[in-house]
Scaffold this motif. Structure first.
Motif, mmCIF file in Angstrom:
data_model
loop_
_atom_site.group_PDB
_atom_site.id
_atom_site.type_symbol
_atom_site.label_atom_id
_atom_site.label_comp_id
_atom_site.label_asym_id
_atom_site.label_seq_id
_atom_site.Cartn_x
_atom_site.Cartn_y
_atom_site.Cartn_z
ATOM 1 N N ALA A 1 -6.847 14.840 -9.143
ATOM 2 C CA ALA A 1 -8.224 15.122 -8.731
ATOM 3 C C ALA A 1 -9.235 14.518 -9.691
ATOM 4 O O ALA A 1 -10.330 14.144 -9.284
ATOM 5 C CB ALA A 1 -8.444 16.624 -8.626
ATOM 6 N N VAL B 1 -1.314 8.186 -3.719
ATOM 7 C CA VAL B 1 -2.480 7.449 -4.210
ATOM 8 C C VAL B 1 -3.105 8.199 -5.390
ATOM 9 O O VAL B 1 -3.494 7.591 -6.395
ATOM 10 C CB VAL B 1 -3.516 7.247 -3.078
ATOM 11 C CG1 VAL B 1 -4.780 6.593 -3.629
ATOM 12 C CG2 VAL B 1 -2.928 6.383 -1.962
ATOM 13 N N TRP C 1 -5.703 1.370 1.770
ATOM 14 C CA TRP C 1 -5.067 2.573 1.227
ATOM 15 C C TRP C 1 -5.762 3.840 1.783
ATOM 16 O O TRP C 1 -6.216 4.711 1.012
ATOM 17 C CB TRP C 1 -5.134 2.621 -0.300
ATOM 18 C CG TRP C 1 -4.338 1.601 -1.037
ATOM 19 C CD1 TRP C 1 -3.965 0.354 -0.597
ATOM 20 C CD2 TRP C 1 -3.827 1.705 -2.370
ATOM 21 N NE1 TRP C 1 -3.268 -0.295 -1.582
ATOM 22 C CE2 TRP C 1 -3.170 0.506 -2.672
ATOM 23 C CE3 TRP C 1 -3.869 2.702 -3.341
ATOM 24 C CZ2 TRP C 1 -2.546 0.260 -3.890
ATOM 25 C CZ3 TRP C 1 -3.264 2.468 -4.566
ATOM 26 C CH2 TRP C 1 -2.603 1.267 -4.835
ATOM 27 N N LEU D 1 -7.818 0.780 -7.569
ATOM 28 C CA LEU D 1 -6.471 0.200 -7.590
ATOM 29 C C LEU D 1 -6.211 -0.739 -6.420
ATOM 30 O O LEU D 1 -5.178 -1.397 -6.375
ATOM 31 C CB LEU D 1 -5.418 1.314 -7.567
ATOM 32 C CG LEU D 1 -5.373 2.244 -8.783
ATOM 33 C CD1 LEU D 1 -4.339 3.338 -8.566
ATOM 34 C CD2 LEU D 1 -5.044 1.454 -10.045
ATOM 35 N N ARG E 1 -6.628 7.385 2.796
ATOM 36 C CA ARG E 1 -6.039 8.692 2.500
ATOM 37 C C ARG E 1 -7.029 9.770 2.924
ATOM 38 O O ARG E 1 -8.238 9.555 2.892
ATOM 39 C CB ARG E 1 -5.623 8.858 1.037
ATOM 40 C CG ARG E 1 -6.694 8.688 0.001
ATOM 41 C CD ARG E 1 -6.804 7.255 -0.438
ATOM 42 N NE ARG E 1 -7.705 7.096 -1.572
ATOM 43 C CZ ARG E 1 -8.308 5.939 -1.871
ATOM 44 N NH1 ARG E 1 -8.117 4.870 -1.132
ATOM 45 N NH2 ARG E 1 -9.105 5.854 -2.916
ATOM 46 N N ALA F 1 -8.353 15.074 -3.232
ATOM 47 C CA ALA F 1 -9.049 15.967 -4.158
ATOM 48 C C ALA F 1 -9.866 15.155 -5.152
ATOM 49 O O ALA F 1 -9.456 14.079 -5.586
ATOM 50 C CB ALA F 1 -8.032 16.815 -4.904
ATOM 51 N N VAL F 2 -11.021 15.686 -5.487
ATOM 52 C CA VAL F 2 -11.841 15.075 -6.532
ATOM 53 C C VAL F 2 -12.390 16.208 -7.390
ATOM 54 O O VAL F 2 -12.803 17.246 -6.870
ATOM 55 C CB VAL F 2 -12.960 14.195 -5.926
ATOM 56 C CG1 VAL F 2 -13.849 14.978 -4.986
ATOM 57 C CG2 VAL F 2 -13.785 13.531 -7.008
ATOM 58 N N ALA F 3 -12.317 16.026 -8.695
ATOM 59 C CA ALA F 3 -12.759 17.095 -9.594
ATOM 60 C C ALA F 3 -13.403 16.500 -10.834
ATOM 61 O O ALA F 3 -12.959 15.466 -11.343
ATOM 62 C CB ALA F 3 -11.562 17.960 -9.997
ATOM 63 N N PRO G 1 0.830 -1.206 0.000
ATOM 64 C CA PRO G 1 0.000 0.000 0.000
ATOM 65 C C PRO G 1 0.866 1.258 0.000
ATOM 66 O O PRO G 1 1.888 1.302 0.699
ATOM 67 C CB PRO G 1 -0.789 -0.115 1.313
ATOM 68 C CG PRO G 1 -0.769 -1.569 1.652
ATOM 69 C CD PRO G 1 0.562 -2.079 1.160
ATOM 70 N N PRO G 2 0.477 2.268 -0.762
ATOM 71 C CA PRO G 2 1.301 3.480 -0.824
ATOM 72 C C PRO G 2 1.560 4.106 0.554
ATOM 73 O O PRO G 2 2.660 4.595 0.815
ATOM 74 C CB PRO G 2 0.474 4.422 -1.706
ATOM 75 C CG PRO G 2 -0.370 3.522 -2.538
ATOM 76 C CD PRO G 2 -0.664 2.326 -1.690
ATOM 77 N N THR H 1 0.892 10.468 1.403
ATOM 78 C CA THR H 1 0.085 9.295 1.045
ATOM 79 C C THR H 1 -1.025 9.690 0.086
ATOM 80 O O THR H 1 -1.267 9.021 -0.935
ATOM 81 C CB THR H 1 -0.510 8.657 2.314
ATOM 82 O OG1 THR H 1 0.559 8.238 3.158
ATOM 83 C CG2 THR H 1 -1.394 7.469 1.973
ATOM 84 N N THR H 2 -1.703 10.789 0.398
ATOM 85 C CA THR H 2 -2.776 11.256 -0.484
ATOM 86 C C THR H 2 -2.211 11.589 -1.860
ATOM 87 O O THR H 2 -2.806 11.264 -2.890
ATOM 88 C CB THR H 2 -3.472 12.475 0.142
ATOM 89 O OG1 THR H 2 -4.024 12.088 1.403
ATOM 90 C CG2 THR H 2 -4.585 13.004 -0.752
ATOM 91 N N GLY I 1 -3.500 5.381 -13.710
ATOM 92 C CA GLY I 1 -4.153 4.070 -13.781
ATOM 93 C C GLY I 1 -3.312 2.947 -13.204
ATOM 94 O O GLY I 1 -3.440 1.805 -13.623
ATOM 95 N N GLY I 2 -2.447 3.273 -12.265
ATOM 96 C CA GLY I 2 -1.637 2.253 -11.606
ATOM 97 C C GLY I 2 -0.464 1.759 -12.427
ATOM 98 O O GLY I 2 0.226 0.818 -12.038
ATOM 99 N N LEU J 1 -0.956 7.653 -8.491
ATOM 100 C CA LEU J 1 -1.173 6.316 -9.061
ATOM 101 C C LEU J 1 -2.522 6.234 -9.772
ATOM 102 O O LEU J 1 -2.635 5.628 -10.842
ATOM 103 C CB LEU J 1 -1.126 5.255 -7.950
ATOM 104 C CG LEU J 1 0.251 4.836 -7.456
ATOM 105 C CD1 LEU J 1 0.107 3.822 -6.333
ATOM 106 C CD2 LEU J 1 1.077 4.229 -8.593
#
Lengths: 287, 316
Positions: free
Chosen positions: A224, A138, B167, B197, B169, B173-175, A93-94, A134-135, A145-146, A141
């Motif tokens: 985002a 993730v 994971w 993922l 977190r 952010a989401v847009a 995990p990241p 961490t944010t 798309g990983g 990534l």
């Protein structure tokens, strides 16, 4: 030019871009900022242009030399996040990778620019940094798309020939292919923005001039919105960046030519006290 | 400076336990082509909004920005949204309730990444200073004991034991960018777990101080919509966490997303109309408490306490 141009074509592209940058800076700087000796360690007498500077909203603020870089979770998250992704084990995990590398930063990256600051934080401060990293990791990534990439922890720089000007790149990762495409992961800016296109051209320029060969594509990513946008490296893309670099250089050469553009950035501007426009804005309650 | 003892959830059930249980047998969330009608609805609204502004003096409003806070303000009262866009209320600082919310977000972050908070105010200030937000640090320090941080730090222990495999977190952010980026809907999620993922279901959690309120439900469904469009698959579980209580949760269905999309589409068009000069409508309500125009708005009413009202009688 096609996205998969030949090596020869990409070498020519880099050569022409270097020549055009030189001409543009000749016009912008005239006899100022000539490189007469090797760049000193502290950069005195030189100026740097980074990818971040390209989007500088206020020419007047940019025109005055000064280092207003502040270490914080915001400015360190990406660097620590990239380090964690570089060192991450398969399926790790990241967040666990961030914790692992942050637990022994000296072993992972002894010359990280933030190491003294980070080590000086207490437990809670480090938790804030690790959370932000961490944010970031993730999000990065997710944006790609990983996909497996070579995450970059050192920044590329490029001194412009005969000029006391250094360009500082911000490429986050390279693709694992023989002819790498530069990949930049960014946050907070819509990929349709023209500034993103200029930044893509700039990264291609900083990467391509020292190697005397451009990459095929620059891929810009948005954490985002979890998407990337590929920019084939063309004359036009490079020219957009060269034009912006020259514009910024002209402001630095003749600061009086740089207009003030007041906005929310005035609050922490070192020029605020001597800037009528910024002072007026702040007196009116800010942006 | 207080120290938090090993307080835990009254029932001894952590947030991690609850999420494991709740996600054990969820239906597949809406994904892929399921989401196309939702995308189409928002795309159409965004095109209408841009057409309203494009080529006029109001063009300066492009790109049209709709962060989560603006969407919620518009739902509450258009005048509130316009006034807050123009500037903060006079007299400035954040309320104690707002500061407590900021503190709780960070205590959860601390628990997830470092473990228990030892010294609430000291640790909170250390985190805020690391973020470089000196103004917030000053406000928190000035509020001091009024913040009553110890119970918040103790409550954050509910997040202990969250498996890193989720994971986890924070403040992600989401847009969603529409109309070639000319309309931008953005937000920041308190806690995200799982997702495409990770091999685990996607979970969105809003961390809330105080008691549940109807507007909180609107917030999380708004996030569900943005995450669905970002990831191409909706979150499997939407949750709100109020300190000391079990997760308030719901499963995301296409209806949930459709409802959120209709609401957001309306807000996109409304905001464009307001930017083009339509007078804002006024609606008194809880938003009056923090409206910058409160002292000059004819519709202003002293905000009711949403928790003191008797339940409305249901007609037979």
């Amino acid at each position: 030019m096609s996205a998969a141009a030949s090596e020869g074509a990409r070498r020519e592209l880099a050569g022409r871009a270097a020549a055009r940058l030189g001409e543009a800076l000749d016009l912008a700087l005239g006899d100022t900022f000539r490189a007469t000796a090797k760049r000193p360690r502290d950069g005195a007498g030189w100026f740097d242009v980074s990818g971040h500077d390209l989007a500088a909203p206020c020419p007047a603020r940019w025109s005055v030399a000064g280092d207003d870089f502040v270490l914080s979770t915001r400015t360190v998250a990406g660097a620590l996040g990239r380090l964690a992704l570089r060192e991450r084990h398969p399926d790790e995990p990241p967040g666990a990778a961030v914790d692992r590398v942050a637990g022994d930063l000296f072993a992972a990256e002894a010359d990280a620019f933030y190491i003294d600051w980070f080590e000086g934080l207490d437990r809670a401060g480090r938790a804030a940094v690790r959370a932000a990293a961490t944010t970031w990791a993730v999000g990065a990534l997710a944006a790609v798309g990983g996909r497996e990439l070579r995450w970059q922890t050192t920044r590329r720089t490029c001194n412009v020939a005969d000029r006391a000007v250094r360009l500082r790149g911000g490429c986050d990762a390279l693709d694992r292919v023989a002819r790498p495409e530069v990949l930049v992961v960014i946050t907070g800016r819509a990929l349709g923005d023209d500034a993103v296109r200029v930044r893509a051209g700039f990264e291609a320029l900083v990467d391509g001039m020292p190697r005397r060969q451009t990459v095929d594509r620059v891929r810009m990513g948005s954490a985002a919105s979890a998407v990337t946008r590929a920019f084939p490296v063309t004359e036009e893309l490079l020219d957009a960046a060269i034009g912006r670099v020259a514009e910024l250089a002209a402001y630095r050469a003749v600061p009086d030519s740089a207009p003030a553009v007041p906005g929310r950035w005035c609050g922490d501007c070192p020029q605020l006290e001597v800037c009528p426009e910024g002072s007026a804005l702040m007196a009116a309650g800010g942006a | 400076m207080g120290t938090v003892s090993g307080a835990c959830h009254p029932a001894g059930v952590t947030v991690a336990d609850q999420i494991e249980d709740l996600t054990a047998a969820l239906p597949a969330p809406p994904a892929g082509e399921d989401l196309q009608p939702v995308r189409d609805r928002l795309a159409e609204a965004a095109e209408r909004a841009v057409a309203l502004l494009d080529g006029h003096s109001a063009e300066r409003a492009l790109p049209l920005r709709l962060p989560k806070g603006r969407v919620l303000d518009l739902l509450s009262c258009e005048r509130l949204a316009v006034a807050r866009h123009a500037g903060p209320a006079d007299g400035g600082g954040a309320s104690v309730a707002l500061l407590r919310g900021q503190a709780l977000d960070r205590f959860v972050q601390h628990e997830l990444h470092e473990g228990p908070v030892a010294h609430p105010l000291e640790d909170l200030l250390a985190m805020v200073h690391a973020e470089g937000d000196l103004d917030l640090g000053d406000e928190l320090a000035a509020a001091g004991a009024d913040l009553r941080l110890e119970p918040l730090a103790a409550a954050a222990r509910d997040w202990a034991g969250t498996d890193p495999g989720w994971w986890p977190r924070t403040q992600s952010a989401v847009a969603v960018h529409l109309a070639d980026g000319l309309v931008r809907c953005e937000g920041r999620i308190d806690v995200e777990l799982g997702g495409p993922l990770t091999g685990r279901p996607s979970v969105v959690v809003e961390v809330k101080v105080g008691r549940p309120h109807a507007s909180h439900l609107g917030e999380v469904t708004h996030y569900a919509l943005l995450v669905a469009l970002r990831d191409g698959v909706a979150p499997s579980l939407l949750a709100r966490w109020y300190p000391g209580t079990s997760l308030a949760h719901q499963v995301v269905t296409l209806d949930t997303l459709d409802s959120a999309a209709r609401r957001l589409a309306d807000m996109i068009v409304s905001w464009a109309q307001l930017q083009a000069g339509r007078p804002a409508t006024e609606r008194s309500g809880p938003g009056c408490a923090w409206c910058p125009d409160a002292d000059r708005c004819p519709s202003f009413r002293p905000p009711p306490d949403p928790f003191d009202t008797e339940p409305e009688e249901v007609p037979a």
